[in-house]
Design a protein around this motif. Structure first.
Motif, PDB file in Angstrom:
ATOM      1  N   GLU A  57      80.000 -40.085  73.556  1.00  0.00           N
ATOM      2  CA  GLU A  57      80.659 -41.393  73.468  1.00  0.00           C
ATOM      3  C   GLU A  57      82.126 -41.192  73.778  1.00  0.00           C
ATOM      4  OE1 GLU A  57      80.746 -43.669  69.921  1.00  0.00           O
ATOM      5  OE2 GLU A  57      78.568 -43.960  69.897  1.00  0.00           O
ATOM      6  N   VAL A  58      82.709 -42.082  74.608  1.00  0.00           N
ATOM      7  CA  VAL A  58      84.100 -41.873  75.032  1.00  0.00           C
ATOM      8  C   VAL A  58      85.024 -42.911  74.399  1.00  0.00           C
ATOM      9  CG1 VAL A  58      85.653 -41.834  77.019  1.00  0.00           C
ATOM     10  CG2 VAL A  58      83.390 -40.757  77.172  1.00  0.00           C
ATOM     11  N   HIS A  59      86.180 -42.434  73.892  1.00  0.00           N
ATOM     12  CA  HIS A  59      87.186 -43.309  73.275  1.00  0.00           C
ATOM     13  C   HIS A  59      88.582 -42.868  73.711  1.00  0.00           C
ATOM     14  CE1 HIS A  59      84.225 -45.017  70.484  1.00  0.00           C
ATOM     15  NE2 HIS A  59      83.760 -43.779  70.346  1.00  0.00           N
ATOM     16  N   TYR A  60      89.523 -43.812  73.620  1.00  0.00           N
ATOM     17  CA  TYR A  60      90.930 -43.507  73.930  1.00  0.00           C
ATOM     18  C   TYR A  60      91.791 -43.776  72.715  1.00  0.00           C
ATOM     19  CZ  TYR A  60      89.182 -43.449  78.635  1.00  0.00           C
ATOM     20  OH  TYR A  60      88.466 -43.131  79.752  1.00  0.00           O
ATOM     21  N   ASP A  61      92.773 -42.910  72.475  1.00  0.00           N
ATOM     22  CA  ASP A  61      93.678 -43.178  71.353  1.00  0.00           C
ATOM     23  C   ASP A  61      94.934 -43.886  71.868  1.00  0.00           C
ATOM     24  OD1 ASP A  61      95.367 -41.275  72.403  1.00  0.00           O
ATOM     25  OD2 ASP A  61      95.155 -39.850  70.747  1.00  0.00           O
ATOM     26  N   LEU A  69      82.904 -37.656  72.506  1.00  0.00           N
ATOM     27  CA  LEU A  69      82.306 -37.200  71.236  1.00  0.00           C
ATOM     28  C   LEU A  69      80.825 -36.881  71.398  1.00  0.00           C
ATOM     29  CD1 LEU A  69      83.849 -39.872  68.814  1.00  0.00           C
ATOM     30  CD2 LEU A  69      84.849 -37.702  69.632  1.00  0.00           C
ATOM     31  N   LEU A  70      80.437 -35.702  70.924  1.00  0.00           N
ATOM     32  CA  LEU A  70      79.022 -35.313  70.924  1.00  0.00           C
ATOM     33  C   LEU A  70      78.619 -35.108  69.462  1.00  0.00           C
ATOM     34  CD1 LEU A  70      76.507 -34.555  72.595  1.00  0.00           C
ATOM     35  CD2 LEU A  70      77.292 -32.175  72.468  1.00  0.00           C
ATOM     36  N   GLU A  71      77.775 -36.005  68.980  1.00  0.00           N
ATOM     37  CA  GLU A  71      77.422 -35.957  67.558  1.00  0.00           C
ATOM     38  C   GLU A  71      76.190 -35.061  67.377  1.00  0.00           C
ATOM     39  OE1 GLU A  71      76.064 -39.496  65.264  1.00  0.00           O
ATOM     40  OE2 GLU A  71      78.021 -39.293  64.300  1.00  0.00           O
ATOM     41  N   LEU A  72      76.401 -33.973  66.658  1.00  0.00           N
ATOM     42  CA  LEU A  72      75.298 -33.040  66.371  1.00  0.00           C
ATOM     43  C   LEU A  72      74.775 -33.257  64.956  1.00  0.00           C
ATOM     44  CD1 LEU A  72      76.971 -29.803  67.824  1.00  0.00           C
ATOM     45  CD2 LEU A  72      75.416 -31.381  69.004  1.00  0.00           C
ATOM     46  N   ALA A 135      84.183 -32.709  69.822  1.00  0.00           N
ATOM     47  CA  ALA A 135      84.973 -33.685  70.593  1.00  0.00           C
ATOM     48  C   ALA A 135      85.611 -32.934  71.756  1.00  0.00           C
ATOM     49  CB  ALA A 135      86.062 -34.305  69.720  1.00  0.00           C
ATOM     50  N   VAL A 136      85.227 -33.309  72.957  1.00  0.00           N
ATOM     51  CA  VAL A 136      85.898 -32.720  74.126  1.00  0.00           C
ATOM     52  C   VAL A 136      87.056 -33.643  74.472  1.00  0.00           C
ATOM     53  CG1 VAL A 136      85.656 -31.963  76.503  1.00  0.00           C
ATOM     54  CG2 VAL A 136      83.735 -31.714  74.915  1.00  0.00           C
ATOM     55  N   VAL A 137      88.274 -33.089  74.532  1.00  0.00           N
ATOM     56  CA  VAL A 137      89.472 -33.930  74.681  1.00  0.00           C
ATOM     57  C   VAL A 137      90.186 -33.644  75.997  1.00  0.00           C
ATOM     58  CG1 VAL A 137      91.560 -34.763  73.545  1.00  0.00           C
ATOM     59  CG2 VAL A 137      89.737 -33.712  72.171  1.00  0.00           C
ATOM     60  N   ASN A 138      90.491 -34.728  76.713  1.00  0.00           N
ATOM     61  CA  ASN A 138      91.371 -34.676  77.890  1.00  0.00           C
ATOM     62  C   ASN A 138      92.715 -35.217  77.430  1.00  0.00           C
ATOM     63  OD1 ASN A 138      92.706 -35.115  80.315  1.00  0.00           O
ATOM     64  ND2 ASN A 138      91.499 -36.947  80.832  1.00  0.00           N
ATOM     65  N   GLY A 188      93.955 -47.033  74.065  1.00  0.00           N
ATOM     66  CA  GLY A 188      93.067 -47.514  73.001  1.00  0.00           C
ATOM     67  C   GLY A 188      93.690 -47.372  71.630  1.00  0.00           C
ATOM     68  N   ASP A 189      92.849 -47.427  70.607  1.00  0.00           N
ATOM     69  CA  ASP A 189      93.368 -47.282  69.239  1.00  0.00           C
ATOM     70  C   ASP A 189      92.484 -46.335  68.418  1.00  0.00           C
ATOM     71  OD1 ASP A 189      91.110 -48.800  68.975  1.00  0.00           O
ATOM     72  OD2 ASP A 189      92.120 -50.558  68.115  1.00  0.00           O
ATOM     73  N   PHE A 190      91.712 -45.496  69.123  1.00  0.00           N
ATOM     74  CA  PHE A 190      90.831 -44.545  68.452  1.00  0.00           C
ATOM     75  C   PHE A 190      91.648 -43.498  67.694  1.00  0.00           C
ATOM     76  CE2 PHE A 190      88.257 -40.581  68.728  1.00  0.00           C
ATOM     77  CZ  PHE A 190      87.173 -40.999  67.961  1.00  0.00           C
ATOM     78  N   THR A 191      91.135 -43.089  66.542  1.00  0.00           N
ATOM     79  CA  THR A 191      91.768 -41.983  65.822  1.00  0.00           C
ATOM     80  C   THR A 191      90.672 -40.988  65.420  1.00  0.00           C
ATOM     81  OG1 THR A 191      91.532 -43.104  63.695  1.00  0.00           O
ATOM     82  CG2 THR A 191      93.620 -43.410  64.847  1.00  0.00           C
ATOM     83  N   LEU A 192      91.047 -39.745  65.296  1.00  0.00           N
ATOM     84  CA  LEU A 192      90.066 -38.718  64.921  1.00  0.00           C
ATOM     85  C   LEU A 192      90.771 -37.586  64.194  1.00  0.00           C
ATOM     86  CD1 LEU A 192      87.021 -37.856  65.349  1.00  0.00           C
ATOM     87  CD2 LEU A 192      87.869 -36.395  67.203  1.00  0.00           C
ATOM     88  N   ASP A 193      90.175 -37.126  63.082  1.00  0.00           N
ATOM     89  CA  ASP A 193      90.656 -35.901  62.432  1.00  0.00           C
ATOM     90  C   ASP A 193      89.836 -34.746  62.974  1.00  0.00           C
ATOM     91  OD1 ASP A 193      92.616 -36.995  60.810  1.00  0.00           O
ATOM     92  OD2 ASP A 193      91.124 -37.601  59.312  1.00  0.00           O
TER      93      ASP A 193
END
Lengths: 429, 429
Positions: A57-61, A69-72, A135-138, A188-193
């Motif tokens: 799943e792709v998101h932008y902060d 995001l790859l949910e395992l 999470a693979v981040v560009n 975007g407004d995505f956030t991730l720890d």
């Protein structure tokens, strides 16, 4: 994975790498995907299409960092693997892009392996239950050529630069980061720890190639002081103004470039190295018969040792005082960015070394002279940084090259290492 | 002319100068009328409107030189008075423009005087029958900032550059001189033979102001060698490439700028002066973290003495060889333009001195360090070059200033001198 599967995975990676390299391709075999441009947007779209096809799943902060995001394990914390897809103008196709694609493929391989284990089709091995998601981040604008400073996306993510300040930054045409991100639809407004960070990158130096090693385990970054200088003179006619009446900003700025190199030569010894650089140097009004009124230039000073860096920096500033007097100019010191020489996580290096040994890959310890997104991330979470060889160390150049076998070896290691990290061998969930 | 008439003429000149200075005006009180731009076209239209209102006929030649013809004696040969209306970016409003307008007003004044004499209204003085007609010339592209080289229009007129070569020259955006001239509607096929040439210009130096003189009689031009250099390095990452692996074009070019100044300092003595300059210096790709692959720069070396010029030039080239080795770059020598130090017509200087004495104007002998259109014209026909003072010698700068009284004194002298030249006191008809 058996050999047949591994070869299919390798062919898929190389095919994707070739496909990605056509986005923003230049005539000389490189790419031009400066941050926030149409080409950067196209690369981001290409990447989104690739990973969504594999269940990410792709998101932008808020600063345009792209998270795949790859949910395992539903609800588990995230391990990030990243680098950057933006480039310098007329750049090579490996810098940053290799690491993002390798991160995605490591995720794809791990996801497939875990699915196979769940189906019991892995030949009966015990399932290695994952404890983290991936999470693979560009990261946005690692290069910092269109918008300064470099490593902007990871600097905002790690709280080193306020998002508002970065978003308000403008390019030479007055376009802001906010406008550029909106124009390519990746704001975007995505956030991730995240719990830990892994990055693989081409070395952009010769040490691995010279030593015949497949993998570099990055031990530390160099310390660096980066300055924006403005040399102020007085505009005049080159064909009519006597030397005594001149305040030549170009002469002053040129003397500063020469002085910076002399500082590097003087402070480098057998034990420590000093590197000084000036990559941007803009003359106003830059007309053939006009003594320049102003030059804007960037100068950076780097060293492996903090004391040597401080001494070299002091000498550079002493020389600037001399140049102001001898060239009859004023040198204004604008924005500056400094980072101290800092070590990567020792346990992470040991885990990477063990993973490489398990795969039979030769490896050695290296330092990174260049800044990378991991330079920022390592100050936030435990971080592991890996290098693969660059042919002749050529980089920021269309002729930049990392051989297929070296890219694939790096991907194998990143997959192995990510598997161990996701299983909880690096940080606790 | 009595005092009342003279004042009316002066007021008219100053009003026209102010009006002309609004065309292409900049916020800082200067002008930006680079050759062949819309602003240059507007200035040419403004000038055409002015002189046609006074009975001149306007024509354009193949390189866009603008000829304003005032026929005093049908069929007689022409005396040209000229300078240039184009400017540097952010230039002063006097450089070139003063001379063209002064030429037009000298023609207007002389035409009125001759008409008055023909009507017998000059108080009974013997009519001074003119033997020449007058062509006021606005030479195309004297400044050479948008299209190189400078003094393009007068170079084509005097046969030093083929018209086709000049017309094919392109600006940095790829627009040719031919296209630019057609776009502003000032490309023609007019031709004219001239018998002599007069030019008045601001000094662009301090010598007249320092010596308290109203008029400079230009004795000679300096010799000059102008070079277009290209410094070739190798593009690389400033943050990853060791100094030993660099071929830094910016370092090489900066060392060349510093070396050029050192050559000037070393070869200037009590008797002769050497001036070196670099006004244009363009770095590729000019990105913050990229070692430059190429720098294009212009360097010129000037001296009052041909032997000193040759020695300084040889030293500069020896230093370039050193820089190639020490900075690991290659310095390519592109186009070059040289002109020898050359004297103006001695009889013309004597006639100008006598004219100034007749008007009670203080005068002295000066040299011109800058090139002017008269530098070319003097190689074709007998030529007289006059200077008026520049405040503090400031030029190619919006703060360039020549005071009204100095402009008017110069115009008085140019009118007196043109009257004598038209009467046959300089060259035979």
């Amino acid at each position: 994975m058996n050999d047949t599967t591994s070869s299919a995975y390798d062919r898929a990676f190389l095919a994707d790498f070739r496909s990605m390299s056509t986005v923003g391709a230049t005539a000389g075999g490189g790419v031009d995907r400066q941050a926030g441009t149409v080409a950067d947007g196209q690369t981001r779209s290409w990447f989104r299409g690739l990973v969504e096809g594999h269940g990410f799943e792709v998101h932008y902060d808020e600063i345009g960092n792209q998270f795949a995001l790859l949910e395992l394990v539903p609800g588990a914390p995230y391990i990030a693997i990243g680098s950057h897809l933006d480039s310098q103008p007329l750049a090579g196709r490996f810098d940053g892009a290799y690491g993002v694609l390798a991160g995605a493929h490591a995720g794809i391989r791990l996801g497939d392996r875990l699915s196979a284990e769940a189906r019991g089709s892995n030949g009966g091995e015990a399932p290695s239950a994952p404890k983290f998601n991936i999470a693979v981040v560009n990261w946005f604008n690692e290069e910092g050529c269109r918008f300064k400073p470099s490593m902007m996306g990871s600097s905002v993510f790690t709280g080193k630069i306020p998002a508002e300040q970065a978003l308000a930054t403008t390019d030479p045409h007055g376009v802001s980061v906010r406008e550029a991100l909106r124009a390519i639809g990746t704001h975007g407004d995505f956030t991730l720890d995240i719990a830990a960070y892994l990055e693989i990158h081409i070395e952009q130096g010769r040490s691995l190639e010279n030593d015949g090693l497949a993998i570099g385990l990055v031990e530390s970054t160099w310390g660096a002081n980066k300055y924006e200088f403005v040399v102020h003179g007085e505009q005049a006619h080159t064909g009519a103004t006597l030397i005594a009446d001149r305040a030549d900003a170009l002469l002053g700025a040129s003397a500063l470039v020469v002085a910076a190199r002399e500082v590097a030569d003087r402070f480098t010894d057998d034990e420590h190295m000093v590197i000084t650089s000036c990559g941007e140097f803009t003359v106003f009004p830059n007309s053939p018969v006009v003594v320049a009124s102003r030059v804007n230039l960037l100068v950076d000073v780097r060293s492996t040792d903090p004391d040597v860096l401080a001494a070299a920096d002091a000498e550079l500033h002493r020389r600037i005082g001399e140049i102001e007097r001898s060239a009859n100019v004023r040198v204004e010191r604008g924005a500056e960015h400094t980072w101290a020489s800092k070590a990567y996580d020792e346990a992470g290096m040991a885990l990477a070394a063990a993973s490489a040994d398990a795969l039979g890959l030769s490896h050695g310890i290296v330092r990174t002279l260049a800044g990378h997104d991991s330079t920022n991330l390592k100050d936030l979470v435990p971080t592991i940084m890996l290098f693969v060889p660059s042919v002749e160390g050529i980089t920021h150049n269309e002729r930049e090259l990392t051989r297929d076998a070296d890219m694939l070896a790096g991907l194998d290691l990143l997959t192995e290492l990510t598997g161990r990290v996701v299983a909880g061998d690096f940080v606790a969930p």
